[in-house]
Design an enzyme around this catalytic site. Structure first.
Site, PDB file in Angstrom:
ATOM      1  N   ASN A   1      -0.160  -9.114   0.030  1.00 12.77           N
ATOM      2  CA  ASN A   1      -1.233  -8.604  -0.828  1.00 12.77           C
ATOM      3  C   ASN A   1      -0.640  -7.629  -1.837  1.00 12.77           C
ATOM      4  O   ASN A   1       0.372  -6.990  -1.562  1.00 12.77           O
ATOM      5  CB  ASN A   1      -2.272  -7.883   0.038  1.00 12.77           C
ATOM      6  CG  ASN A   1      -3.431  -7.345  -0.775  1.00 12.77           C
ATOM      7  OD1 ASN A   1      -3.961  -8.027  -1.660  1.00 12.77           O
ATOM      8  ND2 ASN A   1      -3.844  -6.115  -0.498  1.00 12.77           N
TER       9      ASN A   1
ATOM     10  N   SER B   1       1.591  -1.440  -4.983  1.00 15.74           N
ATOM     11  CA  SER B   1       2.352  -1.789  -3.780  1.00 15.74           C
ATOM     12  C   SER B   1       2.114  -3.244  -3.408  1.00 15.74           C
ATOM     13  O   SER B   1       0.983  -3.730  -3.494  1.00 15.74           O
ATOM     14  CB  SER B   1       1.875  -0.950  -2.583  1.00 15.74           C
ATOM     15  OG  SER B   1       1.860   0.428  -2.874  1.00 15.74           O
TER      16      SER B   1
ATOM     17  N   GLN C   1      -1.206  -2.881 -14.118  1.00 15.83           N
ATOM     18  CA  GLN C   1      -1.113  -4.350 -14.123  1.00 15.83           C
ATOM     19  C   GLN C   1       0.191  -4.820 -14.759  1.00 15.83           C
ATOM     20  O   GLN C   1       0.778  -5.805 -14.313  1.00 15.83           O
ATOM     21  CB  GLN C   1      -2.342  -4.962 -14.786  1.00 15.83           C
ATOM     22  CG  GLN C   1      -3.570  -4.802 -13.865  1.00 15.83           C
ATOM     23  CD  GLN C   1      -4.537  -5.965 -13.922  1.00 15.83           C
ATOM     24  OE1 GLN C   1      -4.674  -6.608 -14.944  1.00 15.83           O
ATOM     25  NE2 GLN C   1      -5.223  -6.221 -12.830  1.00 15.83           N
TER      26      GLN C   1
ATOM     27  N   ASP D   1      -5.196  -2.734   3.994  1.00 15.74           N
ATOM     28  CA  ASP D   1      -4.187  -2.144   3.105  1.00 15.74           C
ATOM     29  C   ASP D   1      -3.136  -1.347   3.879  1.00 15.74           C
ATOM     30  O   ASP D   1      -2.526  -0.421   3.328  1.00 15.74           O
ATOM     31  CB  ASP D   1      -4.850  -1.245   2.035  1.00 15.74           C
ATOM     32  CG  ASP D   1      -5.796  -2.027   1.136  1.00 15.74           C
ATOM     33  OD1 ASP D   1      -5.536  -3.218   0.882  1.00 15.74           O
ATOM     34  OD2 ASP D   1      -6.806  -1.444   0.698  1.00 15.74           O
TER      35      ASP D   1
ATOM     36  N   SER E   1      -4.734 -12.421 -13.419  1.00  6.92           N
ATOM     37  CA  SER E   1      -3.539 -12.139 -14.229  1.00  6.92           C
ATOM     38  C   SER E   1      -2.282 -12.107 -13.345  1.00  6.92           C
ATOM     39  O   SER E   1      -1.199 -12.505 -13.799  1.00  6.92           O
ATOM     40  CB  SER E   1      -3.695 -10.841 -15.012  1.00  6.92           C
ATOM     41  OG  SER E   1      -3.757  -9.735 -14.148  1.00  6.92           O
TER      42      SER E   1
ATOM     43  N   HIS F   1      -1.774  -4.229  -4.043  1.00 14.19           N
ATOM     44  CA  HIS F   1      -2.824  -3.199  -4.048  1.00 14.19           C
ATOM     45  C   HIS F   1      -2.469  -2.143  -5.097  1.00 14.19           C
ATOM     46  O   HIS F   1      -1.332  -1.665  -5.137  1.00 14.19           O
ATOM     47  CB  HIS F   1      -2.922  -2.554  -2.656  1.00 14.19           C
ATOM     48  CG  HIS F   1      -4.012  -1.535  -2.584  1.00 14.19           C
ATOM     49  ND1 HIS F   1      -5.340  -1.870  -2.498  1.00 14.19           N
ATOM     50  CD2 HIS F   1      -3.966  -0.178  -2.634  1.00 14.19           C
ATOM     51  CE1 HIS F   1      -6.073  -0.776  -2.474  1.00 14.19           C
ATOM     52  NE2 HIS F   1      -5.260   0.264  -2.554  1.00 14.19           N
TER      53      HIS F   1
ATOM     54  N   GLU G   1      -4.895  -4.060   9.770  1.00 11.06           N
ATOM     55  CA  GLU G   1      -5.376  -2.798   9.202  1.00 11.06           C
ATOM     56  C   GLU G   1      -5.500  -2.919   7.676  1.00 11.06           C
ATOM     57  O   GLU G   1      -4.516  -3.270   7.006  1.00 11.06           O
ATOM     58  CB  GLU G   1      -4.396  -1.668   9.534  1.00 11.06           C
ATOM     59  CG  GLU G   1      -4.931  -0.299   9.176  1.00 11.06           C
ATOM     60  CD  GLU G   1      -3.825   0.752   9.109  1.00 11.06           C
ATOM     61  OE1 GLU G   1      -4.029   1.769   8.444  1.00 11.06           O
ATOM     62  OE2 GLU G   1      -2.759   0.535   9.721  1.00 11.06           O
TER      63      GLU G   1
END
Ligand code: GAR
Length: 201
Positions: A107, A136, A171, A145, A13, A109, A143
């Site tokens: 990324n 985030s 989301q 996340d 999504s 998270h 490392e």
């Protein structure tokens, strides 16, 4: 125009939100490939629907992580990414892999990092009785996340929230936040410098 490669493991999504922003011109870039480590996930169909190369590299077909990552790097680099976007990609990446893309890998998270690195973030928020939660986007470093945070969105946790309702609310926020960050990177507003997320304006 920047080349974007997106790695997924599932529903996609967030991938869809980024595809939509590319298609409506909000992101000055093109998605040159979507790669999943799991076959037959819905995110691959989303890519195909938008005529984006949709590729599978099944980690279970490799004897060890190094061999999987070597092949993954080769597949990604065939599509010449300026930006590598992890969008629900659920494999831990080695520091060698991360180093190869340092400064151009991001990324998303589902927590207010540095709180709740790892899995089951919504459950842990409920167990701890937190009144706020969020998501985030960060640059990826070795490392888990733990890379520099680019941007976050917060939500309020209500008394009747469940893991599912939190996931939905988070989301919704992610689908606004992630395309925005990708747009900033692609137009040069955002970059990685000396281990930090740096904004031009
Ligand atoms: C997203 O909520 C993302 O934050 C999370 O997976 C979901 C993927 O959804 N990522 C992680 O948990 C990474 N540790 P999507 O496939 O529908 O975009």
């Amino acid at each position: 125009m920047k080349n974007i490669v997106v790695l997924i493991s599932g529903n996609g999504s967030n991938l869809q939100a980024i595809i939509d922003s590319v298609e409506n011109g909000a992101i000055n870039g093109q998605i040159t490939a979507v790669i999943s480590n799991k076959p037959e996930v819905y995110g691959l169909q989303r890519a195909e629907h938008s005529h984006i190369p949709a590729l599978v590299l099944d980690h279970r077909e490799f004897d060890d992580r190094n061999l999987f990552e070597e092949e993954l790097i080769s597949l990604i680099d065939d599509h010449k990414p300026d930006l590598l976007v992890l969008a629900g990609f659920m494999r831990i990446l080695s520091s060698e892999f991360v180093q190869h893309y340092l400064g151009k890998i991001v990324n998303i998270h589902p927590s207010l990092l540095p709180k709740y690195k790892g899995l089951h973030t919504h459950r842990r928020v409920l167990e701890n009785g937190d009144t706020e939660h969020g998501t985030s986007v960060h640059f990826v470093t070795a490392e888990l996340d733990g890379g520099p945070i680019i941007a976050q969105r917060k939500i309020t946790v209500e008394a009747n929230d469940t893991e599912q309702s939190l996931q939905q609310k988070i989301q919704q926020q992610e689908h606004q936040l992630y395309p925005q960050v990708v747009a900033w990177f692609c137009d040069g507003t955002l970059r990685f410098e000396d281990g930090q997320a740096v904004f031009t304006d």
